[in-house]
Design a protein around this motif. Sequence first.
Motif, PDB file in Angstrom:
ATOM      1  N   VAL A 193       1.064  -1.244   0.064  1.00  0.00           N
ATOM      2  CA  VAL A 193      -0.197   0.127   0.025  1.00  0.00           C
ATOM      3  C   VAL A 193       0.958   1.327   0.000  1.00  0.00           C
ATOM      4  N   VAL A 194       0.511   2.401  -0.386  1.00  0.00           N
ATOM      5  CA  VAL A 194       1.156   3.645  -0.402  1.00  0.00           C
ATOM      6  C   VAL A 194       1.561   3.851   1.062  1.00  0.00           C
ATOM      7  N   PRO A 195       2.891   4.343   1.298  1.00  0.00           N
ATOM      8  CA  PRO A 195       3.161   4.578   2.518  1.00  0.00           C
ATOM      9  C   PRO A 195       2.502   5.810   2.998  1.00  0.00           C
ATOM     10  N   VAL A 242       2.628  15.298   0.119  1.00  0.00           N
ATOM     11  CA  VAL A 242       1.776  14.499   1.034  1.00  0.00           C
ATOM     12  C   VAL A 242       0.431  14.574   0.408  1.00  0.00           C
ATOM     13  N   ILE A 243      -0.527  13.584   0.407  1.00  0.00           N
ATOM     14  CA  ILE A 243      -1.804  13.796   0.007  1.00  0.00           C
ATOM     15  C   ILE A 243      -2.997  13.522   0.975  1.00  0.00           C
ATOM     16  N   LEU A 244      -4.008  14.171   1.076  1.00  0.00           N
ATOM     17  CA  LEU A 244      -4.924  14.009   2.243  1.00  0.00           C
ATOM     18  C   LEU A 244      -6.134  13.617   1.582  1.00  0.00           C
ATOM     19  N   LYS A 245      -6.812  12.261   2.071  1.00  0.00           N
ATOM     20  CA  LYS A 245      -7.815  11.564   1.497  1.00  0.00           C
ATOM     21  C   LYS A 245      -8.928  11.380   2.293  1.00  0.00           C
ATOM     22  N   ALA A 246     -10.098  11.320   1.849  1.00  0.00           N
ATOM     23  CA  ALA A 246     -11.460  11.021   2.540  1.00  0.00           C
ATOM     24  C   ALA A 246     -11.442   9.522   2.754  1.00  0.00           C
ATOM     25  N   ARG A 299      -6.782  16.084  -1.505  1.00  0.00           N
ATOM     26  CA  ARG A 299      -6.053  17.294  -1.458  1.00  0.00           C
ATOM     27  C   ARG A 299      -4.353  17.071  -1.422  1.00  0.00           C
ATOM     28  N   ILE A 300      -3.657  17.565  -2.438  1.00  0.00           N
ATOM     29  CA  ILE A 300      -2.249  17.349  -2.550  1.00  0.00           C
ATOM     30  C   ILE A 300      -1.491  18.432  -1.746  1.00  0.00           C
ATOM     31  N   VAL A 301      -0.611  18.077  -0.762  1.00  0.00           N
ATOM     32  CA  VAL A 301      -0.113  19.350   0.134  1.00  0.00           C
ATOM     33  C   VAL A 301       1.487  19.149  -0.359  1.00  0.00           C
ATOM     34  N   MET A 341      -3.589  10.508   5.546  1.00  0.00           N
ATOM     35  CA  MET A 341      -2.504  11.044   4.716  1.00  0.00           C
ATOM     36  C   MET A 341      -2.012   9.908   4.114  1.00  0.00           C
ATOM     37  N   GLU A 342      -1.348  10.189   2.954  1.00  0.00           N
ATOM     38  CA  GLU A 342      -0.337   9.213   2.303  1.00  0.00           C
ATOM     39  C   GLU A 342       0.739  10.033   1.647  1.00  0.00           C
ATOM     40  N   LYS A 343       1.810   9.171   1.480  1.00  0.00           N
ATOM     41  CA  LYS A 343       2.983   9.885   0.849  1.00  0.00           C
ATOM     42  C   LYS A 343       2.618  10.092  -0.611  1.00  0.00           C
ATOM     43  N   PHE A 344       2.791  11.245  -1.135  1.00  0.00           N
ATOM     44  CA  PHE A 344       1.960  11.416  -2.618  1.00  0.00           C
ATOM     45  C   PHE A 344       3.247  10.752  -3.707  1.00  0.00           C
ATOM     46  N   VAL A 345       2.360   9.885  -4.438  1.00  0.00           N
ATOM     47  CA  VAL A 345       3.077   9.252  -5.575  1.00  0.00           C
ATOM     48  C   VAL A 345       3.412  10.205  -6.802  1.00  0.00           C
ATOM     49  N   ARG A 349      -9.606  15.179 -14.160  1.00  0.00           N
ATOM     50  CA  ARG A 349     -10.217  15.366 -12.917  1.00  0.00           C
ATOM     51  C   ARG A 349     -10.972  14.138 -12.526  1.00  0.00           C
ATOM     52  N   HIS A 350     -10.072  13.134 -12.463  1.00  0.00           N
ATOM     53  CA  HIS A 350     -10.450  11.931 -11.916  1.00  0.00           C
ATOM     54  C   HIS A 350     -11.725  11.413 -12.965  1.00  0.00           C
ATOM     55  N   GLN A 351     -12.099  11.958 -13.984  1.00  0.00           N
ATOM     56  CA  GLN A 351     -12.848  11.245 -15.011  1.00  0.00           C
ATOM     57  C   GLN A 351     -12.086  10.438 -16.106  1.00  0.00           C
ATOM     58  N   ASN A 357       1.340   9.441 -18.092  1.00  0.00           N
ATOM     59  CA  ASN A 357       0.853   9.034 -16.612  1.00  0.00           C
ATOM     60  C   ASN A 357      -0.286   9.846 -16.423  1.00  0.00           C
ATOM     61  N   THR A 358      -0.641   9.707 -15.181  1.00  0.00           N
ATOM     62  CA  THR A 358      -1.912  10.591 -15.036  1.00  0.00           C
ATOM     63  C   THR A 358      -2.012  12.153 -15.002  1.00  0.00           C
ATOM     64  N   LYS A 359      -0.732  12.533 -15.272  1.00  0.00           N
ATOM     65  CA  LYS A 359      -0.751  14.019 -15.434  1.00  0.00           C
ATOM     66  C   LYS A 359      -0.723  14.285 -16.895  1.00  0.00           C
TER      67      LYS A 359
HETATM   68  N1  LIG Z   1      -0.807   8.560  -2.284  1.00  0.00           N
HETATM   69  C1  LIG Z   1      -1.189   8.925  -3.563  1.00  0.00           C
HETATM   70  N2  LIG Z   1      -0.290   9.523  -4.527  1.00  0.00           N
HETATM   71  C2  LIG Z   1      -0.718   9.659  -5.721  1.00  0.00           C
HETATM   72  C3  LIG Z   1      -2.057   9.507  -6.249  1.00  0.00           C
HETATM   73  C4  LIG Z   1      -2.629   9.773  -7.487  1.00  0.00           C
HETATM   74  C5  LIG Z   1      -3.745   9.503  -7.613  1.00  0.00           C
HETATM   75  C6  LIG Z   1      -4.281  10.053  -8.780  1.00  0.00           C
HETATM   76  C7  LIG Z   1      -4.989   8.957  -9.792  1.00  0.00           C
HETATM   77  C8  LIG Z   1      -5.206   9.405 -11.109  1.00  0.00           C
HETATM   78  C9  LIG Z   1      -5.168  10.393 -11.274  1.00  0.00           C
HETATM   79  C10 LIG Z   1      -4.722  11.600 -10.723  1.00  0.00           C
HETATM   80  C11 LIG Z   1      -5.025  12.787 -11.020  1.00  0.00           C
HETATM   81  C12 LIG Z   1      -4.778  14.114 -10.085  1.00  0.00           C
HETATM   82  C13 LIG Z   1      -4.499  13.510  -8.659  1.00  0.00           C
HETATM   83  C14 LIG Z   1      -4.231  12.275  -8.369  1.00  0.00           C
HETATM   84  C15 LIG Z   1      -4.425  11.402  -9.251  1.00  0.00           C
HETATM   85  C16 LIG Z   1      -4.672   9.175  -6.474  1.00  0.00           C
HETATM   86  N3  LIG Z   1      -6.140   8.916  -6.815  1.00  0.00           N
HETATM   87  C17 LIG Z   1      -6.807   9.434  -7.543  1.00  0.00           C
HETATM   88  C18 LIG Z   1      -8.424   9.201  -7.388  1.00  0.00           C
HETATM   89  C19 LIG Z   1      -8.117   7.896  -6.587  1.00  0.00           C
HETATM   90  N4  LIG Z   1      -8.227   6.726  -7.430  1.00  0.00           N
HETATM   91  C20 LIG Z   1      -6.941   8.119  -5.883  1.00  0.00           C
HETATM   92  N5  LIG Z   1      -4.022   8.759  -5.451  1.00  0.00           N
HETATM   93  C21 LIG Z   1      -2.745   8.940  -5.097  1.00  0.00           C
HETATM   94  N6  LIG Z   1      -2.504   8.749  -3.894  1.00  0.00           N
END
Ligand SMILES: Nc1ncc2cc(-c3cccc4ccccc34)c(N3CC[C@@H](N)C3)nc2n1
Length: 445
Positions: free
Chosen positions: A130-132, A155-159, A169-171, A199-203, A234-236, A435-437
């Motif tokens: 899993v993500v650290p 790092v990234i904050l997630k619900a 939220r990426i920090v 919170m997770e380390k942002f990959v 935007r995650h779509q 990649n996702t960017k």
């Molecule tokens: N620790 C960590 N690092 C990088 C991440 C990158 C994504 C991610 C995945 C796919 C597209 C994205 C676009 C903008 C920002 C983040 C993403 C991500 N997602 C996006 C939605 C959900 N599936 C989780 N989680 C991440 N978590």
Amino acid sequence: MFKKILIANRGEIALRVIRTCREMGIKTVAVYSTADRDSLHVKFADEAVCIGKPQSSDSYLNIPHIMAAAEITNADAIHPGYGFLAENAKFANICKDHGIKFIGPTAEMINKMGDKITAKETMIKAGVPVVPGGEGLLQSIDEAKGLARDMGYPVILKATAGGGGKGMRIVWEESEMEKAYDTAKAEAAAAFKNDGIYMEKFVEEPRHIEIQVAGDQYGTICHLSERDCSIQRRHQKLVEEAPSPFMTEELRHQMGEAAKKAAGAIGYESVGTIEFLVDKHRNFYFMEMNTRIQVEHCVTEEVINFDLIKEQIKIAMGEKVSGLDHFPQMHSIECRINAEDPYNDFRPSPGKITTLHQPGGHGVRVDSHVYAGYVIPPYYDSMIGKLITVARTRDEAIDTMYRALSEYVIEGVKTTIPFHLQLMQDERFRKGDFNTKFLETFKLH
Ligand SMILES: Nc1ncc2cc(-c3cccc4ccccc34)c(N3CC[C@@H](N)C3)nc2n1
Ligand SMILES: [Ca+2]
């Protein structure tokens, strides 16, 4: 053996399930809102029941109306499709209480994977990478700052009740933490009525690679290869493909085994998807598990020559999965054809389709519920179809996709077709170098 299945959904996925039911000799019940009276799934089903007004809460999300439709048509089972109630544990339980088979996993499994922290804890125990990150919910901003300092930014904050990118939220540095923490909690509370965040380390610049799995009630799990879903806005997701151009034999084996461990950890039954983040060094990390059939299931069907909806129905009827893993024999790409304007921030473009010509020919599949004269309602998502191509190599699948897109004629609404046409000719995309960017630097002209 089910005699009759009610499909608690609309659009192309309702049609998709009806098609497989017909091949299996199973009767079908469509449900529709007053806005979908003229939809194709209503015409294709053996029976159809109006379940309410266009608003989803009055129709496709309305459990009493759907259960009433199932009772009066005497359905043996309900297929939830994706979206709407597909991952609603309460709905799965109510079906069970009514003695109607929910075609999917149990409510317990839905709940376990629906809570992202519980899902991660389950994976850690199962030995799935899993993500650290921190253990459990964040309790304060100071705790968040301390954790981030130990991990190192970004790092990234997630619900914990989130998924699919909502409430993330990426920090990038400590000065942003306070605002990001408060915003993430507020958004989580507003979107999910649960303000728990972790919170997770942002990959950085990850790929989104997901593994299709199938498990039966006897404890057997198999994986059915991967999909690369990194092209998203935007995650779509906009474009998905199988196999991933980033995959190696070794990585596919490792991720396939990890996916089976993940599904096995909860004794998963039905078809499901394990989402992974993969960094540029090919380290992979569990992100989420989706306990439903997904929009992009078609590319997997095409590369392993397999009907995933049929497998899902057979598992629900108590049949065994084959137990064999599946590896891609072809290459398949899916473009989501949405009624959106790519020249205007992809804003929805509902309305009447005045002219429609859908592509065909060798290696082309169109999963769509629209027809000439169909009015795209504004109440639901904007996807009007999926264009899927399959070929022996990735280059040929891209060439077939470009040819099919150029045949597609849809007038009366704007669509994402121009975006896909340009993507299929983009050098970086053709090289598989994304990649996702990727879309952040993709300019539509
Ligand atoms: N620790 C960590 N690092 C990088 C991440 C990158 C994504 C991610 C995945 C796919 C597209 C994205 C676009 C903008 C920002 C983040 C993403 C991500 N997602 C996006 C939605 C959900 N599936 C989780 N989680 C991440 N978590
Ligand atoms: Ca997800």
